[in-house]
Write a protein that holds these residues in place. Structure first.
Motif, PDB file in Angstrom:
ATOM      1  N   PHE A  47      -6.117  -9.125   4.907  1.00 40.13           N
ATOM      2  CA  PHE A  47      -5.740  -9.388   6.302  1.00 40.13           C
ATOM      3  C   PHE A  47      -6.435 -10.627   6.850  1.00 40.13           C
ATOM      4  O   PHE A  47      -5.870 -11.361   7.645  1.00 40.13           O
ATOM      5  N   GLN A  48      -7.688 -10.838   6.453  1.00 40.09           N
ATOM      6  CA  GLN A  48      -8.464 -11.935   7.032  1.00 40.09           C
ATOM      7  C   GLN A  48      -8.415 -13.204   6.194  1.00 40.09           C
ATOM      8  O   GLN A  48      -9.075 -14.181   6.539  1.00 40.09           O
ATOM      9  N   PHE A  79      -5.854  -3.210  11.851  1.00 35.38           N
ATOM     10  CA  PHE A  79      -5.470  -4.630  11.861  1.00 35.38           C
ATOM     11  C   PHE A  79      -4.114  -4.839  12.523  1.00 35.38           C
ATOM     12  O   PHE A  79      -3.895  -5.841  13.187  1.00 35.38           O
ATOM     13  N   LEU A 111     -14.396 -12.252   0.074  1.00 40.14           N
ATOM     14  CA  LEU A 111     -14.381 -10.790   0.269  1.00 40.14           C
ATOM     15  C   LEU A 111     -13.429 -10.126  -0.724  1.00 40.14           C
ATOM     16  O   LEU A 111     -13.752  -9.092  -1.318  1.00 40.14           O
ATOM     17  N   ASN A 132     -14.793  -0.502  -1.416  1.00 38.28           N
ATOM     18  CA  ASN A 132     -14.137  -1.683  -1.980  1.00 38.28           C
ATOM     19  C   ASN A 132     -12.675  -1.786  -1.554  1.00 38.28           C
ATOM     20  O   ASN A 132     -12.169  -2.883  -1.307  1.00 38.28           O
ATOM     21  N   ILE A 133     -11.996  -0.647  -1.490  1.00 41.01           N
ATOM     22  CA  ILE A 133     -10.595  -0.678  -1.059  1.00 41.01           C
ATOM     23  C   ILE A 133     -10.495  -1.172   0.380  1.00 41.01           C
ATOM     24  O   ILE A 133      -9.675  -2.033   0.700  1.00 41.01           O
ATOM     25  N   ALA A 134     -11.348  -0.632   1.244  1.00 45.49           N
ATOM     26  CA  ALA A 134     -11.344  -1.083   2.642  1.00 45.49           C
ATOM     27  C   ALA A 134     -11.699  -2.571   2.705  1.00 45.49           C
ATOM     28  O   ALA A 134     -11.120  -3.321   3.500  1.00 45.49           O
ATOM     29  N   GLY A 135     -12.622  -3.009   1.852  1.00 48.35           N
ATOM     30  CA  GLY A 135     -12.993  -4.425   1.801  1.00 48.35           C
ATOM     31  C   GLY A 135     -11.834  -5.292   1.324  1.00 48.35           C
ATOM     32  O   GLY A 135     -11.579  -6.375   1.867  1.00 48.35           O
ATOM     33  N   LEU A 146       3.364   0.610   3.043  1.00 46.85           N
ATOM     34  CA  LEU A 146       3.043  -0.437   4.017  1.00 46.85           C
ATOM     35  C   LEU A 146       2.887  -1.773   3.310  1.00 46.85           C
ATOM     36  O   LEU A 146       2.296  -1.844   2.233  1.00 46.85           O
ATOM     37  N   SER A 147       3.388  -2.815   3.929  1.00 49.19           N
ATOM     38  CA  SER A 147       3.177  -4.162   3.396  1.00 49.19           C
ATOM     39  C   SER A 147       1.880  -4.733   3.964  1.00 49.19           C
ATOM     40  O   SER A 147       1.627  -4.633   5.155  1.00 49.19           O
ATOM     41  N   ILE A 148       1.071  -5.287   3.073  1.00 48.43           N
ATOM     42  CA  ILE A 148      -0.217  -5.864   3.452  1.00 48.43           C
ATOM     43  C   ILE A 148      -0.092  -7.381   3.303  1.00 48.43           C
ATOM     44  O   ILE A 148       0.324  -7.846   2.243  1.00 48.43           O
ATOM     45  N   PRO A 149      -0.434  -8.150   4.313  1.00 51.40           N
ATOM     46  CA  PRO A 149      -0.342  -9.607   4.146  1.00 51.40           C
ATOM     47  C   PRO A 149      -1.341 -10.068   3.098  1.00 51.40           C
ATOM     48  O   PRO A 149      -2.355  -9.414   2.871  1.00 51.40           O
ATOM     49  N   LEU A 172     -17.071  -1.824   8.969  1.00 54.20           N
ATOM     50  CA  LEU A 172     -16.961  -1.349   7.590  1.00 54.20           C
ATOM     51  C   LEU A 172     -18.241  -1.710   6.856  1.00 54.20           C
ATOM     52  O   LEU A 172     -18.650  -2.870   6.866  1.00 54.20           O
ATOM     53  N   LEU A 217       0.855  -1.184   0.000  1.00 55.59           N
ATOM     54  CA  LEU A 217       0.000   0.000   0.000  1.00 55.59           C
ATOM     55  C   LEU A 217       0.891   1.233   0.000  1.00 55.59           C
ATOM     56  O   LEU A 217       1.770   1.359   0.844  1.00 55.59           O
ATOM     57  N   VAL A 241      -8.550  -4.622   1.475  1.00 51.72           N
ATOM     58  CA  VAL A 241      -7.505  -4.680   2.511  1.00 51.72           C
ATOM     59  C   VAL A 241      -7.942  -5.635   3.632  1.00 51.72           C
ATOM     60  O   VAL A 241      -7.166  -6.468   4.098  1.00 51.72           O
ATOM     61  N   THR A 242      -9.200  -5.530   4.030  1.00 50.44           N
ATOM     62  CA  THR A 242      -9.733  -6.427   5.062  1.00 50.44           C
ATOM     63  C   THR A 242      -9.661  -7.877   4.596  1.00 50.44           C
ATOM     64  O   THR A 242      -9.256  -8.772   5.353  1.00 50.44           O
TER      65      THR A 242
END
Lengths: 315, 315
Positions: free
Chosen positions: A213-214, B213, A219, A204-207, A162-165, B152, A152, A209-210
């Motif tokens: 992470f999850q 997160f 999703l 959608n972006i928040a979705g 930022l690194s996003i898993p 969200l 990101l 990223v979520t």
């Protein structure tokens, strides 16, 4: 001198991750450029091409060259670099060919100069190459190429990366051999967008990223929707709608334009699906009669790889 | 009949979490409304106010009432509800007063009817109350009120609500007693926004979600920036800029307009800072001469609480 030569593998990258225009990107496991870089006792940069793309060998005009020149500013002025480039990511394909050169040069320079650049400095350094290639200093290919995985770019000024898993996803990329200039792709964008579309996009972006992470593949799939850029840019890519529709029907989670195109990428949960998507893409472009390359790969966890090694004698 | 009465605690909520306009909200631990709800053997809804707000007791015109009427549609037509409402979240304050009534009624109806509504159905049910209150079916207060924590709303049609984990943060809320109508606050927004601002906003949203997160308070702080809505809406709230500036100087991570205002909220890492922020807010509104309430609380992890209990005899 220790560490005076290395080989770098610089992977392709997907920028503008559908809804994540200008902020999200990911590294591919393949294809990747191979560069041999050597520290020399002269304050110059010498470039040799090992491929047939005929890219400029004047360091001021070469993406890797300007990065190495920039890196030299941090030395005592007595050293320089020799670099031999085997470019395997086709320039103009939309999967970060120039970023691969820039990021690879930054990683090599850092290694050969004894790790004098921290993470953000390596990104900044590589951005000099993107500036030469695209006219603007952007990091959405540079960052995933250097760091691997999904990244990101929260902000460029000041730099905030930022690194996003992310789950172990497969990526199918098709490169239809049509020309889409990054500058054209930028110019056709509207400078104003409807607020309601922007809200949908950031939902959608928040979705997305979520979902990363999850580890929630459904999703991720339903968040891979771009209501702002894709409807405009996809016009420049023949077959786009059909590729997207049929890839999803074949089981892809979703996808869209890679960078500013013309390549299209699709994410899948497993290799079988990714292969099916590849077949679908191939069939479509054979039907239209457009030459194309298809890659089935994964998200590259590591990004640029620096391997100590002898410099080849060919230069 | 078992479970024929309950007490619900319905907390206030902060919608439009700075950059997360229309998609992100959080539940407060306090203040909360208290509602007593009882299942009765008549297909009617009877409302009694225990507070002094003089809200309508005609169920068709009462936020909790319309939700209970809607819930009755899922019964065999022989039962109804009595409800006594002790509203402690001031209507019009911008911390989800109507959502508290709507969510509380949905949670109570679900409990008293034997858990016949799943999570999304409870949200949908409560949205009927928000429709009465605000004219539109939105869920950005409803969802955190029902679910607790940070939520969200990726999409309303179809409904797609996700819980986002969050650190144990303190929240300071100031309610300056000026009127900001939700409809006015909506009307002054521009229908078109610059693409470059939208990109900045979605970078911040992705940063904020990542910060939640990763439990990264600094990232949360620097992502709490709204370049689209706040510059316009904050004009309606006297003292806004000063509150924000001085709260951050006092150590708050960041914050902004709660919902459509006039309340302002600030997040802090610890109670000491949250109290300092409260003092700063108080001083500013005393200086301007505007009546105000200040709350120091935390993010409410649970949301609406349903407690089995006798219905009071007063009705």
């Amino acid at each position: 001198m220790k560490n005076n030569a290395c080989i770098v593998h610089c992977p392709g990258t997907v920028a503008n991750l559908v809804c994540g225009f200008d902020i999200l990107g990911l590294a591919l496991e393949a294809p990747y450029d191979i560069m041999h870089v050597q520290l020399i006792d002269e304050p110059v940069v010498r470039i040799k091409n090992l491929d047939d793309y005929n890219l400029p060998t004047d360091p001021e005009k070469n993406v890797a060259g300007v990065v190495l020149l920039e890196a030299m500013k941090k030395t005592d002025g007595t050293v320089g670099f020799e670099i031999a480039i085997d470019k395997r990511i086709k320039p103009g394909s939309g999967i970060g060919s120039s970023a691969a050169s820039a990021a690879g040069a930054a990683a090599a320079a850092n290694y050969l100069l004894g790790n004098i650049f921290d993470r953000d400095e390596r990104i900044q350094l590589a951005m000099h190459g993107e500036k030469l290639a695209a006219g603007v200093k952007h990091a959405d290919n540079i960052a995933p190429c250097l760091l691997g995985g999904v990244t990101l770019i929260r902000s460029i000024h000041p730099l905030d990366v930022l690194s996003i898993p992310s789950p172990d996803l497969y990526v199918t990329v098709v490169h239809p051999q049509v020309e889409v200039k990054t500058s054209d792709a930028r110019q056709i964008l509207r400078t104003q967008v409807p607020l309601k579309d922007a809200i949908k996009q950031w939902g959608n972006i928040a979705g997305l990223v979520t979902g990363f992470f999850q580890n929630d593949l459904e999703l991720i799939g339903r968040s891979l929707e771009d209501v702002i850029v894709e409807p405009i840019r996809s016009i420049l890519i023949p077959g786009f709608d059909e590729v997207k529709k049929q890839s999803k029907a074949a089981g892809a989670l979703g996808g869209g334009i890679s960078g500013s195109g013309p390549s299209i990428f699709m994410l899948s949960a497993d290799k079988l699906t990714a292969d099916k998507v590849a077949a679908v893409m191939q069939e479509i472009y054979e039907g239209i009669g457009i030459a194309h390359h298809v890659y089935v790969t994964t998200i590259g966890k590591q990004g640029v790889k620096v391997i100590p090694g002898e410099f080849p004698t060919l230069i």
